[in-house]
Design a protein around this motif. Structure first.
Motif, PDB file in Angstrom:
ATOM      1  N   VAL A 245      -6.730   0.209   7.045  1.00 52.64           N
ATOM      2  CA  VAL A 245      -5.512   0.689   6.395  1.00 52.64           C
ATOM      3  C   VAL A 245      -5.835   1.192   4.986  1.00 52.64           C
ATOM      4  O   VAL A 245      -5.319   2.215   4.542  1.00 52.64           O
ATOM      5  CB  VAL A 245      -4.464  -0.452   6.361  1.00 52.64           C
ATOM      6  CG1 VAL A 245      -3.308  -0.100   5.460  1.00 52.64           C
ATOM      7  CG2 VAL A 245      -3.972  -0.754   7.772  1.00 52.64           C
ATOM      8  N   LYS A 249      -5.532   5.092   3.344  1.00 50.22           N
ATOM      9  CA  LYS A 249      -4.840   5.305   2.069  1.00 50.22           C
ATOM     10  C   LYS A 249      -5.751   6.026   1.057  1.00 50.22           C
ATOM     11  O   LYS A 249      -5.349   7.005   0.432  1.00 50.22           O
ATOM     12  CB  LYS A 249      -4.438   3.934   1.533  1.00 50.22           C
ATOM     13  CG  LYS A 249      -3.670   3.961   0.266  1.00 50.22           C
ATOM     14  CD  LYS A 249      -2.241   3.555   0.482  1.00 50.22           C
ATOM     15  CE  LYS A 249      -1.425   3.945  -0.715  1.00 50.22           C
ATOM     16  NZ  LYS A 249      -0.042   4.147  -0.410  1.00 50.22           N
ATOM     17  N   LYS A 252      -6.461   9.654   2.198  1.00 51.13           N
ATOM     18  CA  LYS A 252      -5.295  10.517   1.996  1.00 51.13           C
ATOM     19  C   LYS A 252      -5.120  10.849   0.524  1.00 51.13           C
ATOM     20  O   LYS A 252      -4.838  11.989   0.165  1.00 51.13           O
ATOM     21  CB  LYS A 252      -4.035   9.855   2.559  1.00 51.13           C
ATOM     22  CG  LYS A 252      -3.833  10.199   4.025  1.00 51.13           C
ATOM     23  CD  LYS A 252      -2.881   9.278   4.750  1.00 51.13           C
ATOM     24  CE  LYS A 252      -1.529   9.148   4.096  1.00 51.13           C
ATOM     25  NZ  LYS A 252      -0.687   8.157   4.789  1.00 51.13           N
ATOM     26  N   ILE A 275       2.101   0.272  11.568  1.00 56.06           N
ATOM     27  CA  ILE A 275       3.115   0.640  10.582  1.00 56.06           C
ATOM     28  C   ILE A 275       2.604   1.663   9.583  1.00 56.06           C
ATOM     29  O   ILE A 275       3.359   2.142   8.756  1.00 56.06           O
ATOM     30  CB  ILE A 275       3.663  -0.587   9.819  1.00 56.06           C
ATOM     31  CG1 ILE A 275       2.554  -1.287   9.045  1.00 56.06           C
ATOM     32  CG2 ILE A 275       4.358  -1.555  10.758  1.00 56.06           C
ATOM     33  CD1 ILE A 275       3.072  -2.341   8.108  1.00 56.06           C
ATOM     34  N   THR A 276       1.323   2.038   9.657  1.00 55.75           N
ATOM     35  CA  THR A 276       0.811   3.034   8.724  1.00 55.75           C
ATOM     36  C   THR A 276       1.114   4.436   9.255  1.00 55.75           C
ATOM     37  O   THR A 276       1.441   4.617  10.417  1.00 55.75           O
ATOM     38  CB  THR A 276      -0.707   2.881   8.567  1.00 55.75           C
ATOM     39  OG1 THR A 276      -1.303   2.902   9.874  1.00 55.75           O
ATOM     40  CG2 THR A 276      -1.053   1.560   7.905  1.00 55.75           C
ATOM     41  N   SER A 277       1.009   5.412   8.361  1.00 52.30           N
ATOM     42  CA  SER A 277       1.127   6.807   8.776  1.00 52.30           C
ATOM     43  C   SER A 277      -0.131   7.520   8.324  1.00 52.30           C
ATOM     44  O   SER A 277      -0.325   7.617   7.124  1.00 52.30           O
ATOM     45  CB  SER A 277       2.325   7.493   8.130  1.00 52.30           C
ATOM     46  OG  SER A 277       3.485   6.767   8.333  1.00 52.30           O
TER      47      SER A 277
ATOM     48  N   VAL B 245       9.345  -1.285   5.434  1.00 45.40           N
ATOM     49  CA  VAL B 245       8.237  -0.504   5.969  1.00 45.40           C
ATOM     50  C   VAL B 245       8.676   0.186   7.273  1.00 45.40           C
ATOM     51  O   VAL B 245       8.350   1.346   7.525  1.00 45.40           O
ATOM     52  CB  VAL B 245       7.011  -1.419   6.203  1.00 45.40           C
ATOM     53  CG1 VAL B 245       5.949  -0.721   7.006  1.00 45.40           C
ATOM     54  CG2 VAL B 245       6.450  -1.877   4.853  1.00 45.40           C
ATOM     55  N   LYS B 249       9.068   4.291   8.196  1.00 43.78           N
ATOM     56  CA  LYS B 249       8.440   4.847   9.398  1.00 43.78           C
ATOM     57  C   LYS B 249       9.479   5.566  10.272  1.00 43.78           C
ATOM     58  O   LYS B 249       9.262   6.697  10.708  1.00 43.78           O
ATOM     59  CB  LYS B 249       7.821   3.668  10.169  1.00 43.78           C
ATOM     60  CG  LYS B 249       7.071   4.044  11.393  1.00 43.78           C
ATOM     61  CD  LYS B 249       5.600   3.932  11.174  1.00 43.78           C
ATOM     62  CE  LYS B 249       4.886   4.652  12.289  1.00 43.78           C
ATOM     63  NZ  LYS B 249       3.539   5.020  11.951  1.00 43.78           N
ATOM     64  N   LYS B 252      10.779   8.764   8.527  1.00 39.77           N
ATOM     65  CA  LYS B 252       9.788   9.840   8.549  1.00 39.77           C
ATOM     66  C   LYS B 252       9.701  10.456   9.939  1.00 39.77           C
ATOM     67  O   LYS B 252       9.606  11.670  10.088  1.00 39.77           O
ATOM     68  CB  LYS B 252       8.428   9.306   8.101  1.00 39.77           C
ATOM     69  CG  LYS B 252       8.256   9.420   6.586  1.00 39.77           C
ATOM     70  CD  LYS B 252       7.146   8.577   6.023  1.00 39.77           C
ATOM     71  CE  LYS B 252       5.805   8.821   6.653  1.00 39.77           C
ATOM     72  NZ  LYS B 252       4.809   7.826   6.133  1.00 39.77           N
ATOM     73  N   THR B 276       1.689   1.372   2.416  1.00 44.26           N
ATOM     74  CA  THR B 276       2.370   2.425   3.157  1.00 44.26           C
ATOM     75  C   THR B 276       2.308   3.740   2.383  1.00 44.26           C
ATOM     76  O   THR B 276       1.992   3.753   1.196  1.00 44.26           O
ATOM     77  CB  THR B 276       3.849   2.045   3.359  1.00 44.26           C
ATOM     78  OG1 THR B 276       4.418   1.741   2.092  1.00 44.26           O
ATOM     79  CG2 THR B 276       3.974   0.831   4.261  1.00 44.26           C
ATOM     80  N   SER B 277       2.614   4.850   3.076  1.00 46.18           N
ATOM     81  CA  SER B 277       2.728   6.145   2.408  1.00 46.18           C
ATOM     82  C   SER B 277       4.092   6.710   2.760  1.00 46.18           C
ATOM     83  O   SER B 277       4.313   6.976   3.925  1.00 46.18           O
ATOM     84  CB  SER B 277       1.659   7.125   2.902  1.00 46.18           C
ATOM     85  OG  SER B 277       0.395   6.569   2.830  1.00 46.18           O
ATOM     86  N   THR B 279       4.401   4.533  -0.872  1.00 49.39           N
ATOM     87  CA  THR B 279       4.525   3.100  -1.154  1.00 49.39           C
ATOM     88  C   THR B 279       5.997   2.754  -1.332  1.00 49.39           C
ATOM     89  O   THR B 279       6.807   3.626  -1.633  1.00 49.39           O
ATOM     90  CB  THR B 279       3.743   2.741  -2.430  1.00 49.39           C
ATOM     91  OG1 THR B 279       4.132   3.649  -3.459  1.00 49.39           O
ATOM     92  CG2 THR B 279       2.244   2.872  -2.204  1.00 49.39           C
TER      93      THR B 279
END
Lengths: 332, 332
Positions: A245, A249, A252, A275-277, B245, B249, B252, B276-277, B279
């Motif tokens: 993760v 980050k 990116k 849960i990340t993008s 979070v 998601k 988005k 997260t992106s 944050t």
């Protein structure tokens, strides 16, 4: 809620005497027995199954030692251990050891004084001679201790190789590794698995290996440095999802397009990776299964100490998400 | 590693007798005393401080009960409790209760039989009469039990209001809430704090309140439905970061531009909100401080039971990240 100690106090006897009366074993004189029975009645003392098992010298409680409760892998593992323990009528306590051997020993001593029935250890610091004489069953989980201690683990080296092979198959030509701590066996094995796949490549350099030490912060920094110095890298294998993760980050933030410019794969298969993008492709460990098996084996040993049990090793499974390309056979 | 039980076995006496010999209290006849001392010597039995404290009726161990170990808030809280307990020479065990009252009672019974010194409870299911008679100190953490049980909490209602006020100040005109479970006091208070700020607005409708129940999955679904039915929404306050979070998601994935079209604010201040992106802006609880204070108060009570201690309530702090706009005073 009265306890056995309250009964003992009221009856003016020891806890052991109350236990003898309740279990009807050992000699107790008639007068004492009557006092205990009256105290039980007066306090309305009703030991539940767990308390009753204590009288029988079984606590119906097991412990799990983990090195880092803040790494979401371990709460997930604990969840499996707890569910399975509960299913068999056992309670479960969690001890966080910080990979600190002194703390491990303090916990072992304290818990054994409290007649815990068995212990599951995730540890790379414990020494075999520190647990050789312990008279309750011990199972090593996730990390082996030595070949005499029954363990439930996954094939880390093969899983890591699989991750790197997948990056190659999907077109990556320069693959780096964000490694875990040098002294943790799972991390060493994952590094070996990476090396198995890359060290004979003409592009390979040890500068492609950076240590993130299984932490978010160090992995972020390691990735920033790696990609700044080596913008040619087009694939990264992170030794766990927590670091994966961070790789996403950091990459990116440096402007890398994932997965078009850079593919990232993690290891563990934690819920975190969803849960990340983009979501994180990962080598999913059967976390729940290994936790469950460790408890089952432990309880077999607790309830039948003559039972022969064997170590078990599980495979990991590729779980493709958005941080890697689909296989590119068509393009090539 | 020999235990007190081994000593008792070799000397052919009870554990209680070994304890009496070692602490030099209570009557032990000369012959027995000699047998115990020889057994101790022969086995090279050396109780450490923790074990020694057990003989004195203090286990130097405290327990923390949490409702959901998979929610990263609790491992973070556990970290604080453990650090502080260790600092004072106490070991710490973690029990996961799943908000299940039967499980809470089973743990209480089991641990009290094992003479744990004190208990920190995060619970919204325990009944006061279930703990009234417990003869070790109990502190409620994060969630109040009732006014008789000393608690360390944060001001959830005011914190929630602050979150909503911040969304308003940064230009949001239609603010929704993803709420926690109806039966959890922290969730109820955060909902009240939201209502304090919005219910007199002419745009307000209860349809802007959806239940994510503090889980990733339900919050995702709730957000999807909410935003599909109400695309006019331009701000969401999620009752915890885990759900925040998920809101990011889901929004988005529906094509919302965060924060330009939709601002999102969470609650807790977990490390999770940094990975997260974008944050996640959040109302940061002083997680470490409340865990630390709960232990300090508990240990004060353990070591001096006459000591008067008082409940403490802490404030939360706005932590601005990328999921909300900077204040827009200039634009307006």
């Amino acid at each position: 809620m009265p306890t056995i100690k309250d009964v003992a106090k009221l009856a003016e006897v020891s806890v052991a005497t109350v236990s003898r009366v309740m279990n009807n074993n050992g000699y107790v004189n008639q007068n004492t027995r009557q006092r205990v029975e009256e105290a039980i009645k007066q306090l309305n003392y009703r030991p539940n199954d767990v308390a009753r098992s204590l009288f029988k010298g079984k606590s119906k409680m097991i412990a799990l030692f983990v090195p880092d409760i803040m790494n979401p892998f371990f709460p997930q593992l604990a969840r499996a251990v707890e569910d399975t323990a509960n299913k068999y009528g056992y309670l479960f306590v969690l001890c966080n050891t910080d990979n600190d051997n002194e703390k491990e020993i303090a916990y072992l001593n304290a818990l054994l004084q409290k007649t815990i029935d068995g212990i599951i250890l995730v540890s790379n610091t414990i020494q075999v001679d520190q647990i050789n004489d312990i008279n309750v069953p011990i199972i090593a989980l996730d990390r082996k201790i030595n070949s005499n201690i029954i363990s439930v683990t996954v094939n880390n080296r093969e899983g890591a190789s699989q991750a790197v092979r997948y990056l190659k198959e999907t077109g990556c030509k320069r693959i780096a590794h964000i490694a875990g701590p040098k002294d943790v066996s799972s991390a060493k094995q994952r590094l070996e698995g990476y090396l198995d796949e890359v060290q004979s490549e003409e592009w390979f350099t040890t500068d492609y290996i950076r240590y993130g030490n299984y932490t978010v912060k160090e992995a972020y920094q390691a990735t920033e440095e790696l990609l700044s110095q080596h913008p040619e890298i087009d694939g990264i294998f992170a030794a766990n999802d927590l670091m994966g993760v961070s790789v996403l980050k950091a990459a990116k933030n440096l402007g890398f397009d994932i997965p078009n410019q850079l593919s990232v794969i993690g290891y563990d298969g934690m819920e975190l990776s969803d849960i990340t993008s983009p979501t994180l492709t990962t080598m999913a460990q059967p976390i729940y299964d290994i936790g469950k098996r460790a408890v089952e084996i432990l309880i077999e040993k607790i309830e039948n100490s003559d039972k022969e049990v064997e170590s078990e090793q599980y495979q990991v499974q590729l779980s493709v998400k958005e941080s890697t390309h689909e296989r590119r056979e068509v393009d090539e």
